[in-house]
Design a protein around this motif. Structure first.
Motif, PDB file in Angstrom:
ATOM      1  N   PHE A   3       0.852  -1.184   0.000  1.00 30.03           N
ATOM      2  CA  PHE A   3       0.000   0.000   0.000  1.00 30.03           C
ATOM      3  C   PHE A   3       0.888   1.234   0.000  1.00 30.03           C
ATOM      4  O   PHE A   3       1.641   1.457   0.955  1.00 30.03           O
ATOM      5  N   GLU A   4       0.853   2.017  -1.052  1.00 29.19           N
ATOM      6  CA  GLU A   4       1.772   3.139  -1.232  1.00 29.19           C
ATOM      7  C   GLU A   4       1.810   4.123  -0.046  1.00 29.19           C
ATOM      8  O   GLU A   4       2.889   4.522   0.387  1.00 29.19           O
ATOM      9  N   PRO A   5       0.653   4.546   0.518  1.00 30.44           N
ATOM     10  CA  PRO A   5       0.724   5.444   1.681  1.00 30.44           C
ATOM     11  C   PRO A   5       1.474   4.831   2.865  1.00 30.44           C
ATOM     12  O   PRO A   5       2.151   5.536   3.613  1.00 30.44           O
ATOM     13  N   ALA A   6       1.392   3.512   3.040  1.00 33.90           N
ATOM     14  CA  ALA A   6       2.123   2.847   4.124  1.00 33.90           C
ATOM     15  C   ALA A   6       3.619   2.922   3.869  1.00 33.90           C
ATOM     16  O   ALA A   6       4.408   3.112   4.796  1.00 33.90           O
ATOM     17  N   LYS A   7       4.026   2.782   2.607  1.00 30.86           N
ATOM     18  CA  LYS A   7       5.446   2.901   2.260  1.00 30.86           C
ATOM     19  C   LYS A   7       5.955   4.297   2.585  1.00 30.86           C
ATOM     20  O   LYS A   7       7.055   4.458   3.116  1.00 30.86           O
ATOM     21  N   THR A   8       5.148   5.307   2.285  1.00 25.62           N
ATOM     22  CA  THR A   8       5.525   6.702   2.571  1.00 25.62           C
ATOM     23  C   THR A   8       5.684   6.911   4.074  1.00 25.62           C
ATOM     24  O   THR A   8       6.645   7.535   4.528  1.00 25.62           O
ATOM     25  N   TYR A   9       4.748   6.377   4.849  1.00 24.25           N
ATOM     26  CA  TYR A   9       4.792   6.496   6.307  1.00 24.25           C
ATOM     27  C   TYR A   9       6.030   5.808   6.876  1.00 24.25           C
ATOM     28  O   TYR A   9       6.750   6.373   7.697  1.00 24.25           O
ATOM     29  N   GLN A  10       6.284   4.577   6.423  1.00 23.16           N
ATOM     30  CA  GLN A  10       7.451   3.829   6.892  1.00 23.16           C
ATOM     31  C   GLN A  10       8.737   4.594   6.589  1.00 23.16           C
ATOM     32  O   GLN A  10       9.609   4.737   7.445  1.00 23.16           O
ATOM     33  N   LYS A  11       8.862   5.096   5.383  1.00 22.98           N
ATOM     34  CA  LYS A  11      10.052   5.840   4.975  1.00 22.98           C
ATOM     35  C   LYS A  11      10.223   7.110   5.805  1.00 22.98           C
ATOM     36  O   LYS A  11      11.327   7.435   6.244  1.00 22.98           O
ATOM     37  N   ALA A  12       9.140   7.831   6.041  1.00 17.99           N
ATOM     38  CA  ALA A  12       9.198   9.070   6.825  1.00 17.99           C
ATOM     39  C   ALA A  12       9.643   8.796   8.261  1.00 17.99           C
ATOM     40  O   ALA A  12      10.449   9.546   8.823  1.00 17.99           O
ATOM     41  N   LEU A  13       9.128   7.717   8.864  1.00 19.11           N
ATOM     42  CA  LEU A  13       9.545   7.369  10.227  1.00 19.11           C
ATOM     43  C   LEU A  13      11.044   7.093  10.275  1.00 19.11           C
ATOM     44  O   LEU A  13      11.750   7.603  11.151  1.00 19.11           O
ATOM     45  N   LYS A  14      11.528   6.297   9.331  1.00 20.60           N
ATOM     46  CA  LYS A  14      12.941   5.929   9.342  1.00 20.60           C
ATOM     47  C   LYS A  14      13.822   7.148   9.107  1.00 20.60           C
ATOM     48  O   LYS A  14      14.828   7.332   9.788  1.00 20.60           O
ATOM     49  N   GLU A  15      13.444   7.988   8.153  1.00 19.01           N
ATOM     50  CA  GLU A  15      14.233   9.200   7.878  1.00 19.01           C
ATOM     51  C   GLU A  15      14.286  10.124   9.086  1.00 19.01           C
ATOM     52  O   GLU A  15      15.267  10.825   9.286  1.00 19.01           O
ATOM     53  N   ALA A  16      13.233  10.119   9.897  1.00 20.03           N
ATOM     54  CA  ALA A  16      13.184  10.954  11.097  1.00 20.03           C
ATOM     55  C   ALA A  16      13.881  10.283  12.286  1.00 20.03           C
ATOM     56  O   ALA A  16      13.994  10.875  13.354  1.00 20.03           O
ATOM     57  N   ILE A  44      12.785   7.578  13.861  1.00 20.48           N
ATOM     58  CA  ILE A  44      11.761   7.123  14.803  1.00 20.48           C
ATOM     59  C   ILE A  44      11.547   5.618  14.634  1.00 20.48           C
ATOM     60  O   ILE A  44      11.340   5.148  13.514  1.00 20.48           O
ATOM     61  N   PRO A  45      11.564   4.861  15.729  1.00 20.68           N
ATOM     62  CA  PRO A  45      11.337   3.418  15.613  1.00 20.68           C
ATOM     63  C   PRO A  45       9.889   3.118  15.250  1.00 20.68           C
ATOM     64  O   PRO A  45       8.976   3.811  15.695  1.00 20.68           O
ATOM     65  N   TYR A  46       9.704   2.057  14.459  1.00 24.65           N
ATOM     66  CA  TYR A  46       8.344   1.648  14.098  1.00 24.65           C
ATOM     67  C   TYR A  46       7.639   1.002  15.280  1.00 24.65           C
ATOM     68  O   TYR A  46       6.458   1.174  15.483  1.00 24.65           O
ATOM     69  N   THR A  47       8.397   0.251  16.078  1.00 26.63           N
ATOM     70  CA  THR A  47       7.829  -0.388  17.258  1.00 26.63           C
ATOM     71  C   THR A  47       8.943  -0.627  18.269  1.00 26.63           C
ATOM     72  O   THR A  47      10.105  -0.314  18.017  1.00 26.63           O
ATOM     73  N   SER A  48       8.586  -1.189  19.401  1.00 31.31           N
ATOM     74  CA  SER A  48       9.536  -1.416  20.483  1.00 31.31           C
ATOM     75  C   SER A  48       9.353  -2.822  21.046  1.00 31.31           C
ATOM     76  O   SER A  48       8.229  -3.285  21.204  1.00 31.31           O
ATOM     77  N   PHE A  49      10.480  -3.472  21.331  1.00 28.75           N
ATOM     78  CA  PHE A  49      10.469  -4.802  21.945  1.00 28.75           C
ATOM     79  C   PHE A  49      11.170  -4.728  23.296  1.00 28.75           C
ATOM     80  O   PHE A  49      12.228  -4.102  23.426  1.00 28.75           O
TER      81      PHE A  49
END
Length: 129
Positions: free
Chosen positions: A61-74, A76-81
């Protein structure tokens, strides 16, 4: 009352993600159900095999790819373990060639480190102090 059954992390390649999340991070494959070109692929903690499943979700899903990329560039972790000992886990993963964007750092009542999961995400490891 509802409870968390599954949560997900977006991945750019499910097979590569399965290898990293099992062989490197130590999770266990729980479900692997073919669904067309992708699959319902989940992993669980070996300590909580009937606990919350982590879906290695394909990035279709293209918007999800944009969100994932923006988090990484900033940064910011996607999740925490959660881990018992961040320093020990950090060293174990470094020895396996895992790249970290943050070495173990105390932050209030926790110690955190942040790794690259090789599938498009930063993942935070957290130890309660």
């Amino acid at each position: 009352m509802a409870k968390i059954y599954v949560t997900s992390v977006p991945v750019d390649n499910q097979d590569k993600a399965l290898d990293f999340y099992t062989r490197i991070l130590g999770f266990i494959k729980k479900k692997d159900v073919p669904l067309g070109e992708h699959k319902w692929l989940t992993v669980v903690s070996p300590e909580e095999q009937s606990g919350v499943e982590l879906l290695l979700e394909p990035m279709g899903f293209e918007p999800a790819k944009t969100y994932q990329k923006a988090l990484k560039e900033a940064g910011i972790p996607y999740t925490s373990f959660a881990v018992d000992n961040v320093d020990k886990e950090y060293q174990r993963l470094l020895d396996l060639g895992v790249e970290f964007s943050m070495a173990p750092t105390e932050a209030g009542t926790v110690k955190i480190a942040m790794l690259d999961d090789t599938c498009g995400n930063y993942i935070q490891l957290m130890q309660e102090l």
